[in-house]
Scaffold this motif. Structure first.
Motif, PDB file in Angstrom:
ATOM      1  N   ALA A 191      -2.803  10.186  17.634  1.00 25.82           N
ATOM      2  CA  ALA A 191      -3.155   8.758  17.624  1.00 25.82           C
ATOM      3  C   ALA A 191      -1.963   7.937  17.122  1.00 25.82           C
ATOM      4  CB  ALA A 191      -4.371   8.527  16.737  1.00 25.82           C
ATOM      5  N   HIS A 192      -1.851   6.694  17.597  1.00 28.22           N
ATOM      6  CA  HIS A 192      -0.791   5.775  17.153  1.00 28.22           C
ATOM      7  C   HIS A 192      -1.412   4.693  16.275  1.00 28.22           C
ATOM      8  CE1 HIS A 192       1.585   7.609  20.284  1.00 28.22           C
ATOM      9  NE2 HIS A 192       0.610   7.354  21.127  1.00 28.22           N
ATOM     10  N   GLN A 193      -0.557   3.955  15.604  1.00 26.36           N
ATOM     11  CA  GLN A 193      -0.984   2.807  14.775  1.00 26.36           C
ATOM     12  C   GLN A 193      -2.162   3.208  13.882  1.00 26.36           C
ATOM     13  OE1 GLN A 193      -1.585  -0.794  17.153  1.00 26.36           O
ATOM     14  NE2 GLN A 193      -0.091  -0.072  18.644  1.00 26.36           N
ATOM     15  N   VAL A 194      -2.035   4.355  13.224  1.00 31.52           N
ATOM     16  CA  VAL A 194      -3.164   4.858  12.417  1.00 31.52           C
ATOM     17  C   VAL A 194      -3.303   4.043  11.131  1.00 31.52           C
ATOM     18  CG1 VAL A 194      -4.045   6.831  11.099  1.00 31.52           C
ATOM     19  CG2 VAL A 194      -3.087   7.185  13.376  1.00 31.52           C
ATOM     20  N   PHE A 195      -4.524   3.608  10.910  1.00 25.52           N
ATOM     21  CA  PHE A 195      -4.880   2.894   9.677  1.00 25.52           C
ATOM     22  C   PHE A 195      -5.775   3.829   8.881  1.00 25.52           C
ATOM     23  CE2 PHE A 195      -8.267   0.756   7.422  1.00 25.52           C
ATOM     24  CZ  PHE A 195      -7.643  -0.281   6.747  1.00 25.52           C
ATOM     25  N   PHE A 196      -5.512   3.963   7.574  1.00 26.95           N
ATOM     26  CA  PHE A 196      -6.374   4.797   6.730  1.00 26.95           C
ATOM     27  C   PHE A 196      -6.589   4.099   5.392  1.00 26.95           C
ATOM     28  CE2 PHE A 196      -6.733   7.959   3.258  1.00 26.95           C
ATOM     29  CZ  PHE A 196      -7.970   8.484   3.602  1.00 26.95           C
ATOM     30  N   ARG A 197      -7.815   4.046   4.970  1.00 32.04           N
ATOM     31  CA  ARG A 197      -8.104   3.419   3.686  1.00 32.04           C
ATOM     32  C   ARG A 197      -9.133   4.233   2.902  1.00 32.04           C
ATOM     33  NH1 ARG A 197     -10.812  -2.233   3.616  1.00 32.04           N
ATOM     34  NH2 ARG A 197     -11.191  -2.367   1.403  1.00 32.04           N
ATOM     35  N   THR A 198      -8.873   4.383   1.585  1.00 24.42           N
ATOM     36  CA  THR A 198      -9.851   4.997   0.678  1.00 24.42           C
ATOM     37  C   THR A 198     -10.519   3.856  -0.080  1.00 24.42           C
ATOM     38  OG1 THR A 198      -8.432   6.913   0.392  1.00 24.42           O
ATOM     39  CG2 THR A 198     -10.100   6.579  -1.282  1.00 24.42           C
ATOM     40  N   ILE A 199     -11.827   3.816  -0.047  1.00 27.21           N
ATOM     41  CA  ILE A 199     -12.540   2.718  -0.722  1.00 27.21           C
ATOM     42  C   ILE A 199     -13.395   3.306  -1.845  1.00 27.21           C
ATOM     43  CG2 ILE A 199     -14.129   0.769  -0.364  1.00 27.21           C
ATOM     44  CD1 ILE A 199     -13.317   1.234   2.720  1.00 27.21           C
ATOM     45  N   PRO A 200     -12.964   3.156  -3.115  1.00 26.73           N
ATOM     46  CA  PRO A 200     -13.793   3.674  -4.214  1.00 26.73           C
ATOM     47  C   PRO A 200     -15.027   2.779  -4.373  1.00 26.73           C
ATOM     48  CG  PRO A 200     -11.536   3.097  -4.923  1.00 26.73           C
ATOM     49  CD  PRO A 200     -11.758   2.471  -3.586  1.00 26.73           C
ATOM     50  N   CYS A 201     -16.204   3.383  -4.347  1.00 27.40           N
ATOM     51  CA  CYS A 201     -17.448   2.597  -4.427  1.00 27.40           C
ATOM     52  C   CYS A 201     -18.264   3.062  -5.635  1.00 27.40           C
ATOM     53  CB  CYS A 201     -18.266   2.778  -3.157  1.00 27.40           C
ATOM     54  SG  CYS A 201     -17.413   2.221  -1.681  1.00 27.40           S
ATOM     55  N   PRO A 202     -18.452   2.168  -6.609  1.00 29.42           N
ATOM     56  CA  PRO A 202     -19.221   2.530  -7.809  1.00 29.42           C
ATOM     57  C   PRO A 202     -20.662   2.878  -7.466  1.00 29.42           C
ATOM     58  CG  PRO A 202     -18.117   0.403  -8.079  1.00 29.42           C
ATOM     59  CD  PRO A 202     -17.978   0.785  -6.641  1.00 29.42           C
ATOM     60  N   LEU A 203     -21.217   3.773  -8.296  1.00 27.85           N
ATOM     61  CA  LEU A 203     -22.571   4.279  -8.060  1.00 27.85           C
ATOM     62  C   LEU A 203     -23.525   3.777  -9.142  1.00 27.85           C
ATOM     63  CD1 LEU A 203     -21.412   7.908  -7.366  1.00 27.85           C
ATOM     64  CD2 LEU A 203     -22.756   6.581  -5.737  1.00 27.85           C
ATOM     65  N   GLY A 204     -24.445   2.923  -8.763  1.00 23.40           N
ATOM     66  CA  GLY A 204     -25.487   2.523  -9.710  1.00 23.40           C
ATOM     67  C   GLY A 204     -25.492   1.024  -9.981  1.00 23.40           C
ATOM     68  N   SER A 205     -26.616   0.571 -10.531  1.00 25.98           N
ATOM     69  CA  SER A 205     -26.812  -0.874 -10.706  1.00 25.98           C
ATOM     70  C   SER A 205     -25.895  -1.446 -11.788  1.00 25.98           C
ATOM     71  CB  SER A 205     -28.270  -1.175 -11.020  1.00 25.98           C
ATOM     72  OG  SER A 205     -28.667  -0.378 -12.095  1.00 25.98           O
ATOM     73  N   TRP A 206     -25.257  -0.585 -12.623  1.00 26.19           N
ATOM     74  CA  TRP A 206     -24.287  -1.092 -13.602  1.00 26.19           C
ATOM     75  C   TRP A 206     -23.162  -1.825 -12.866  1.00 26.19           C
ATOM     76  CZ3 TRP A 206     -19.257   0.522 -12.979  1.00 26.19           C
ATOM     77  CH2 TRP A 206     -19.063   1.662 -12.197  1.00 26.19           C
ATOM     78  N   ALA A 207     -22.980  -1.513 -11.558  1.00 25.45           N
ATOM     79  CA  ALA A 207     -21.897  -2.132 -10.782  1.00 25.45           C
ATOM     80  C   ALA A 207     -22.442  -3.195  -9.825  1.00 25.45           C
ATOM     81  CB  ALA A 207     -21.153  -1.048 -10.010  1.00 25.45           C
ATOM     82  N   GLY A 208     -23.618  -3.751 -10.131  1.00 26.48           N
ATOM     83  CA  GLY A 208     -24.156  -4.841  -9.311  1.00 26.48           C
ATOM     84  C   GLY A 208     -24.922  -4.338  -8.097  1.00 26.48           C
ATOM     85  N   HIS A 209     -25.197  -5.279  -7.174  1.00 30.31           N
ATOM     86  CA  HIS A 209     -26.081  -4.984  -6.043  1.00 30.31           C
ATOM     87  C   HIS A 209     -25.513  -3.875  -5.156  1.00 30.31           C
ATOM     88  CE1 HIS A 209     -28.962  -5.487  -2.900  1.00 30.31           C
ATOM     89  NE2 HIS A 209     -28.061  -5.911  -2.039  1.00 30.31           N
ATOM     90  N   ASN A 214     -17.754   7.002  -6.039  1.00 28.59           N
ATOM     91  CA  ASN A 214     -17.450   7.982  -4.982  1.00 28.59           C
ATOM     92  C   ASN A 214     -16.750   7.235  -3.848  1.00 28.59           C
ATOM     93  OD1 ASN A 214     -17.341  10.364  -3.532  1.00 28.59           O
ATOM     94  ND2 ASN A 214     -19.389  10.122  -2.667  1.00 28.59           N
ATOM     95  N   ASN A 215     -15.828   7.928  -3.182  1.00 27.77           N
ATOM     96  CA  ASN A 215     -15.015   7.272  -2.154  1.00 27.77           C
ATOM     97  C   ASN A 215     -15.670   7.266  -0.786  1.00 27.77           C
ATOM     98  OD1 ASN A 215     -12.933   6.946  -4.000  1.00 27.77           O
ATOM     99  ND2 ASN A 215     -11.927   8.859  -3.415  1.00 27.77           N
ATOM    100  N   ILE A 216     -15.418   6.165  -0.081  1.00 27.23           N
ATOM    101  CA  ILE A 216     -15.678   6.112   1.367  1.00 27.23           C
ATOM    102  C   ILE A 216     -14.300   6.063   2.018  1.00 27.23           C
ATOM    103  CG2 ILE A 216     -16.578   4.670   3.246  1.00 27.23           C
ATOM    104  CD1 ILE A 216     -18.850   3.837   1.413  1.00 27.23           C
ATOM    105  N   TYR A 217     -14.146   6.743   3.141  1.00 29.63           N
ATOM    106  CA  TYR A 217     -12.858   6.771   3.846  1.00 29.63           C
ATOM    107  C   TYR A 217     -13.028   6.161   5.236  1.00 29.63           C
ATOM    108  CZ  TYR A 217     -12.189  10.307   0.251  1.00 29.63           C
ATOM    109  OH  TYR A 217     -12.149  10.987  -0.949  1.00 29.63           O
ATOM    110  N   VAL A 218     -12.089   5.291   5.601  1.00 29.22           N
ATOM    111  CA  VAL A 218     -12.099   4.691   6.939  1.00 29.22           C
ATOM    112  C   VAL A 218     -10.744   4.987   7.585  1.00 29.22           C
ATOM    113  CG1 VAL A 218     -12.195   2.538   8.257  1.00 29.22           C
ATOM    114  CG2 VAL A 218     -13.648   2.836   6.255  1.00 29.22           C
ATOM    115  N   ALA A 219     -10.768   5.479   8.815  1.00 30.22           N
ATOM    116  CA  ALA A 219      -9.516   5.707   9.535  1.00 30.22           C
ATOM    117  C   ALA A 219      -9.715   5.322  10.986  1.00 30.22           C
ATOM    118  CB  ALA A 219      -9.097   7.180   9.447  1.00 30.22           C
ATOM    119  N   TYR A 220      -8.723   4.652  11.566  1.00 32.45           N
ATOM    120  CA  TYR A 220      -8.776   4.455  13.018  1.00 32.45           C
ATOM    121  C   TYR A 220      -7.378   4.520  13.588  1.00 32.45           C
ATOM    122  CZ  TYR A 220      -7.806  -0.513  11.943  1.00 32.45           C
ATOM    123  OH  TYR A 220      -7.265  -1.663  11.451  1.00 32.45           O
ATOM    124  N   GLY A 221      -7.288   4.835  14.853  1.00 30.96           N
ATOM    125  CA  GLY A 221      -5.987   4.929  15.506  1.00 30.96           C
ATOM    126  C   GLY A 221      -6.149   4.706  16.998  1.00 30.96           C
TER     127      GLY A 221
END
Ligand SMILES: C[S@@+](CC[C@H](N)C(=O)[O-])C[C@H]1O[C@@H](n2cnc3c(N)ncnc32)[C@H](O)[C@@H]1O
Length: 298
Positions: free
Chosen positions: A222-240, A289-296
């Motif tokens: 794949a070309h022009q590959v974009f990759f991102r790690t998105i740390p996402c907090p778990l629980g209501s202590w981190a809001g909605h 916990n992380n969510i990962y997004v990648a596209y190319g």
């Protein structure tokens, strides 16, 4: 074990796009902890109505956390493919966003979403591990979300090549995943994750490998590959959003517990006792916990 995995990889590629769904042979299933499981594929989550409801909820959690249903710079899209589409909630929303597109979903079992199915959506039954039953360059956009518990680690690089094979030149392949990229887990979370890793290993699955989806896309060509790690907090202590994600991951833990119990011979009650302490731990240690997004581009 090696022979067992080999069976999952047998290839039987059909090159023409099927135009309709026909019931295949009855799948090999089992019941563990009151839930229905597939035994003829490595998939480590249940396949039943309860899981269908969890996937429905999860669809909206991902849409909220990621701010939409896709990330690749899509303009005019004629043909889309969703690999491992489940009950098709993502497909139905994309059908509304892209009313001119033809959207095809592939999964091992036909599970209609609740409510009407858009006329520009169709479902095809197939096993990704046998190769995609589509000709080269069939789709403008190929999407795959949350197959972490479905594909053995050694299958991923080959499977991503398969996604690129069926995508047209200039089209996009997008992957969205979550694995076991937990930060600040408490002791019971660690304990449960240890069990899950061991149970998944017996099926060849390694959730820690999933952070490599960007590299695998590049290596697949794949070309022009974009990759991102998105740390996402778990629980209501981190809001909605934390509350939404926490409920989803916790429901995922409960979904897999029957397999863990059966595979490792740990009484379900012991696992449930550990799980009962998990939400308080997340609040105490500020777990994420992380969510990962990648596209190319092909
Ligand atoms: C966690 S669900 C995700 C469903 C959907 N992608 C979503 O994000 O809502 C994983 C899906 O992959 C499907 N799956 C698992 N193994 C598969 C295989 N070998 N071939 C095709 N689909 C598979 C399962 O049946 C299930 O519907």
């Amino acid at each position: 074990m090696v022979m067992h995995l080999f069976r999952f990889f047998r290839r039987s590629r059909v090159q023409n796009v099927p135009t309709h769904w026909e019931p295949g042979p009855l799948p090999l299933t089992s019941v563990k902890g009151g839930r229905r499981w597939r035994e003829d594929i490595p998939y480590a989550l249940p396949k039943d109505l309860q899981e269908k409801d969890r996937l429905h909820y999860q669809h909206y959690v991902f849409k909220t956390l990621l701010g939409g249903n896709y990330h690749a710079p899509l303009e005019r899209v004629g043909d889309m493919l969703d690999v491992g589409c489940g009950p098709g909630y993502w497909m139905l929303e994309m059908a509304r966003q892209f009313p001119q597109a033809r959207i095809c979903g592939l999964d091992t079992e036909f599970a209609l979403p609740h409510g009407p199915v858009a006329s520009n959506c169709r479902f095809v039954q197939g096993n990704i591990l046998h190769g995609l039953p589509f000709a080269e360059e069939s789709f403008d956009y190929t999407h795959q979300r949350l197959l972490v518990a479905a594909l053995p680690a050694q299958a991923w690089p080959w499977e991503i090549k398969e996604l690129l094979r069926v995508t047209r030149s200039g089209g996009w392949v997008e992957l969205v995943e979550a694995g076991d990229g937990f930060s600040n887990p408490g002791p019971q979370t660690e304990r449960f994750l240890g069990w899950v890793r061991e149970a998944l290993r017996a099926r060849g699955i390694d959730p820690s490998a999933i952070a490599q989806i960007g590299r695998w896309l590049e290596e697949a060509g794949a070309h022009q590959v974009f990759f991102r790690t998105i740390p996402c907090p778990l629980g209501s202590w981190a809001g909605h959003e934390g509350e939404l994600w926490g409920k989803d991951v916790f429901a995922g833990f409960h979904a897999v517990k029957g397999l863990v119990s059966a595979q490792l011979g740990i009484p379900l009650q012991e696992i449930e006792l550990a799980l009962a302490k998990v939400p308080q731990e997340w609040a105490k240690y500020h777990t994420s916990n992380n969510i990962y997004v990648a596209y190319g581009k092909k």
